[in-house]
Write a protein that holds these residues in place. Structure first.
Motif, PDB file in Angstrom:
ATOM      1  N   GLY A  30     -58.133  -1.601  -5.969  1.00 11.77           N
ATOM      2  CA  GLY A  30     -58.542  -0.547  -6.891  1.00 11.77           C
ATOM      3  C   GLY A  30     -57.446   0.507  -6.987  1.00 11.77           C
ATOM      4  N   PHE A  31     -57.728   1.555  -7.750  1.00 12.07           N
ATOM      5  CA  PHE A  31     -56.751   2.624  -7.930  1.00 12.07           C
ATOM      6  C   PHE A  31     -56.987   3.678  -6.852  1.00 12.07           C
ATOM      7  CE2 PHE A  31     -54.866   6.278 -10.183  1.00 12.07           C
ATOM      8  CZ  PHE A  31     -53.600   5.741 -10.373  1.00 12.07           C
ATOM      9  N   THR A  32     -56.442   3.415  -5.672  1.00 15.86           N
ATOM     10  CA  THR A  32     -56.644   4.311  -4.538  1.00 15.86           C
ATOM     11  C   THR A  32     -55.301   4.722  -3.950  1.00 15.86           C
ATOM     12  OG1 THR A  32     -56.717   2.477  -2.967  1.00 15.86           O
ATOM     13  CG2 THR A  32     -58.825   3.155  -3.942  1.00 15.86           C
ATOM     14  N   LEU A  33     -55.364   5.654  -3.029  1.00 12.02           N
ATOM     15  CA  LEU A  33     -54.149   6.098  -2.343  1.00 12.02           C
ATOM     16  C   LEU A  33     -53.548   4.963  -1.521  1.00 12.02           C
ATOM     17  CD1 LEU A  33     -52.258   8.451  -1.683  1.00 12.02           C
ATOM     18  CD2 LEU A  33     -53.776   9.036   0.204  1.00 12.02           C
ATOM     19  N   VAL A  34     -54.393   4.137  -0.937  1.00  7.75           N
ATOM     20  CA  VAL A  34     -53.923   2.993  -0.147  1.00  7.75           C
ATOM     21  C   VAL A  34     -53.124   2.036  -1.035  1.00  7.75           C
ATOM     22  CG1 VAL A  34     -54.653   0.983   1.199  1.00  7.75           C
ATOM     23  CG2 VAL A  34     -55.805   3.181   1.502  1.00  7.75           C
ATOM     24  N   MET A  35     -53.634   1.788  -2.247  1.00  8.55           N
ATOM     25  CA  MET A  35     -52.922   0.909  -3.171  1.00  8.55           C
ATOM     26  C   MET A  35     -51.583   1.514  -3.554  1.00  8.55           C
ATOM     27  SD  MET A  35     -52.006   0.257  -6.628  1.00  8.55           S
ATOM     28  CE  MET A  35     -52.915   1.452  -7.535  1.00  8.55           C
ATOM     29  N   ALA A  36     -51.534   2.809  -3.799  1.00 12.00           N
ATOM     30  CA  ALA A  36     -50.288   3.463  -4.191  1.00 12.00           C
ATOM     31  C   ALA A  36     -49.255   3.387  -3.069  1.00 12.00           C
ATOM     32  CB  ALA A  36     -50.562   4.913  -4.570  1.00 12.00           C
ATOM     33  N   ILE A  37     -49.689   3.649  -1.847  1.00 13.50           N
ATOM     34  CA  ILE A  37     -48.763   3.594  -0.701  1.00 13.50           C
ATOM     35  C   ILE A  37     -48.283   2.164  -0.483  1.00 13.50           C
ATOM     36  CG2 ILE A  37     -48.601   3.893   1.799  1.00 13.50           C
ATOM     37  CD1 ILE A  37     -50.487   6.317   1.465  1.00 13.50           C
ATOM     38  N   ALA A  38     -49.200   1.213  -0.575  1.00 16.17           N
ATOM     39  CA  ALA A  38     -48.820  -0.196  -0.409  1.00 16.17           C
ATOM     40  C   ALA A  38     -47.848  -0.629  -1.504  1.00 16.17           C
ATOM     41  CB  ALA A  38     -50.066  -1.085  -0.418  1.00 16.17           C
ATOM     42  N   ALA A  39     -48.077  -0.178  -2.745  1.00 18.21           N
ATOM     43  CA  ALA A  39     -47.182  -0.533  -3.854  1.00 18.21           C
ATOM     44  C   ALA A  39     -45.793   0.056  -3.635  1.00 18.21           C
ATOM     45  CB  ALA A  39     -47.774  -0.044  -5.173  1.00 18.21           C
ATOM     46  N   ILE A  40     -45.723   1.275  -3.136  1.00 16.34           N
ATOM     47  CA  ILE A  40     -44.418   1.901  -2.867  1.00 16.34           C
ATOM     48  C   ILE A  40     -43.679   1.146  -1.773  1.00 16.34           C
ATOM     49  CG2 ILE A  40     -43.325   3.984  -1.931  1.00 16.34           C
ATOM     50  CD1 ILE A  40     -45.477   5.587  -3.465  1.00 16.34           C
ATOM     51  N   ILE A  41     -44.387   0.799  -0.716  1.00 15.97           N
ATOM     52  CA  ILE A  41     -43.747   0.071   0.396  1.00 15.97           C
ATOM     53  C   ILE A  41     -43.294  -1.311  -0.057  1.00 15.97           C
ATOM     54  CG2 ILE A  41     -44.163  -0.979   2.654  1.00 15.97           C
ATOM     55  CD1 ILE A  41     -45.968   1.466   3.253  1.00 15.97           C
ATOM     56  N   ILE A  42     -44.161  -2.027  -0.742  1.00 16.97           N
ATOM     57  CA  ILE A  42     -43.804  -3.379  -1.216  1.00 16.97           C
ATOM     58  C   ILE A  42     -42.673  -3.302  -2.234  1.00 16.97           C
ATOM     59  CG2 ILE A  42     -44.663  -5.364  -2.540  1.00 16.97           C
ATOM     60  CD1 ILE A  42     -47.398  -4.861  -1.135  1.00 16.97           C
ATOM     61  N   GLY A  43     -42.741  -2.333  -3.146  1.00 21.99           N
ATOM     62  CA  GLY A  43     -41.679  -2.159  -4.136  1.00 21.99           C
ATOM     63  C   GLY A  43     -40.344  -1.826  -3.497  1.00 21.99           C
ATOM     64  N   ALA A  44     -40.375  -1.005  -2.443  1.00 24.19           N
ATOM     65  CA  ALA A  44     -39.134  -0.662  -1.738  1.00 24.19           C
ATOM     66  C   ALA A  44     -38.549  -1.887  -1.049  1.00 24.19           C
ATOM     67  CB  ALA A  44     -39.405   0.450  -0.723  1.00 24.19           C
ATOM     68  N   LEU A  45     -39.413  -2.676  -0.420  1.00 26.32           N
ATOM     69  CA  LEU A  45     -38.927  -3.897   0.235  1.00 26.32           C
ATOM     70  C   LEU A  45     -38.374  -4.895  -0.776  1.00 26.32           C
ATOM     71  CD1 LEU A  45     -41.735  -4.400   2.901  1.00 26.32           C
ATOM     72  CD2 LEU A  45     -39.384  -3.661   3.302  1.00 26.32           C
ATOM     73  N   LEU A  46     -39.068  -5.056  -1.892  1.00 30.02           N
ATOM     74  CA  LEU A  46     -38.584  -5.970  -2.931  1.00 30.02           C
ATOM     75  C   LEU A  46     -37.261  -5.486  -3.529  1.00 30.02           C
ATOM     76  CD1 LEU A  46     -41.877  -6.915  -4.823  1.00 30.02           C
ATOM     77  CD2 LEU A  46     -40.455  -8.396  -3.370  1.00 30.02           C
ATOM     78  N   SER A  47     -37.130  -4.173  -3.732  1.00 29.73           N
ATOM     79  CA  SER A  47     -35.876  -3.668  -4.289  1.00 29.73           C
ATOM     80  C   SER A  47     -34.731  -3.865  -3.306  1.00 29.73           C
ATOM     81  CB  SER A  47     -36.010  -2.194  -4.685  1.00 29.73           C
ATOM     82  OG  SER A  47     -36.111  -1.365  -3.555  1.00 29.73           O
ATOM     83  N   TYR A  48     -35.020  -3.738  -2.023  1.00 28.40           N
ATOM     84  CA  TYR A  48     -33.993  -3.981  -1.015  1.00 28.40           C
ATOM     85  C   TYR A  48     -33.542  -5.440  -1.039  1.00 28.40           C
ATOM     86  CZ  TYR A  48     -31.596  -4.201   3.472  1.00 28.40           C
ATOM     87  OH  TYR A  48     -30.656  -4.409   4.444  1.00 28.40           O
ATOM     88  N   LEU A  49     -34.505  -6.344  -1.199  1.00 29.35           N
ATOM     89  CA  LEU A  49     -34.196  -7.770  -1.188  1.00 29.35           C
ATOM     90  C   LEU A  49     -33.596  -8.262  -2.512  1.00 29.35           C
ATOM     91  CD1 LEU A  49     -37.375  -9.119   0.627  1.00 29.35           C
ATOM     92  CD2 LEU A  49     -35.064  -8.898   1.572  1.00 29.35           C
ATOM     93  N   LEU A  50     -34.098  -7.760  -3.632  1.00 34.73           N
ATOM     94  CA  LEU A  50     -33.730  -8.320  -4.933  1.00 34.73           C
ATOM     95  C   LEU A  50     -32.620  -7.557  -5.661  1.00 34.73           C
ATOM     96  CD1 LEU A  50     -37.329  -9.088  -6.253  1.00 34.73           C
ATOM     97  CD2 LEU A  50     -35.717 -10.666  -5.151  1.00 34.73           C
ATOM     98  N   LEU A  51     -32.441  -6.301  -5.346  1.00 37.61           N
ATOM     99  CA  LEU A  51     -31.506  -5.480  -6.114  1.00 37.61           C
ATOM    100  C   LEU A  51     -30.267  -5.084  -5.311  1.00 37.61           C
ATOM    101  CD1 LEU A  51     -34.084  -3.102  -7.846  1.00 37.61           C
ATOM    102  CD2 LEU A  51     -33.116  -5.236  -8.725  1.00 37.61           C
ATOM    103  N   GLY A  52     -29.895  -5.897  -4.346  1.00 36.85           N
ATOM    104  CA  GLY A  52     -28.756  -5.575  -3.488  1.00 36.85           C
ATOM    105  C   GLY A  52     -27.446  -5.435  -4.248  1.00 36.85           C
TER     106      GLY A  52
END
Length: 99
Positions: A30-52
Motif C-alpha cells: 500500500g501507500f505507506t511509509l514502509v513502502m516509501a522507505i523500502a522503495a528508496i532502499i531498493i532503488g538505491a541498491l538497483l542504481s548502485y548495481l545498474l548505473l555504475g
C-alpha cells in the motif's frame, strides 16, 4: 555531452528506479511509509548495481569541472583588497594588536 546533462540524466535515472520500485511494492504494502522507505532502499541498491557506468562518467566530469575551477586564480575585488589592507595596517607588521 555536458557534465550537467550527464549529472541530471543520472539523477533522473535514480529517481526512475525509486519510482519503479515503489510501483512494484505498492500492491503489496500500500501507500505507506514502509513502502516509501523500502522503495528508496531498493532503488538505491538497483542504481548502485545498474548505473555504475553512468555514475562513474558523471563523477569524472564533475571532478574535471571542479579541478578546472580550482585551477583558476581567485579574483579579489577592490572591496576585499581595501579591507585586507586596512586589517594589515591596523594589526601592524608583526600581527600584534597593541598599536
Amino acid at each position: 555531452m555536458s557534465s550537467m546533462r550527464t549529472f541530471w540524466l543520472y539523477t533522473l535515472a535514480r529517481f526512475g528506479l525509486i519510482i519503479a520500485a515503489g510501483l512494484v511494492l505498492f500492491p503489496f504494502l500500500g501507500f505507506t511509509l514502509v513502502m516509501a522507505i523500502a522503495a528508496i532502499i531498493i532503488g538505491a541498491l538497483l542504481s548502485y548495481l545498474l548505473l555504475g557506468k553512468m555514475r562513474a562518467q558523471a563523477a569524472t566530469e564533475i571532478e574535471a569541472k571542479v579541478a578546472k575551477r580550482a585551477s583558476k586564480p581567485k579574483r579579489v575585488s577592490a572591496d576585499e583588497a581595501a579591507e585586507d589592507e586596512f586589517v594589515e595596517e591596523s594589526l601592524g607588521e608583526d600581527g600584534d594588536k597593541s598599536k
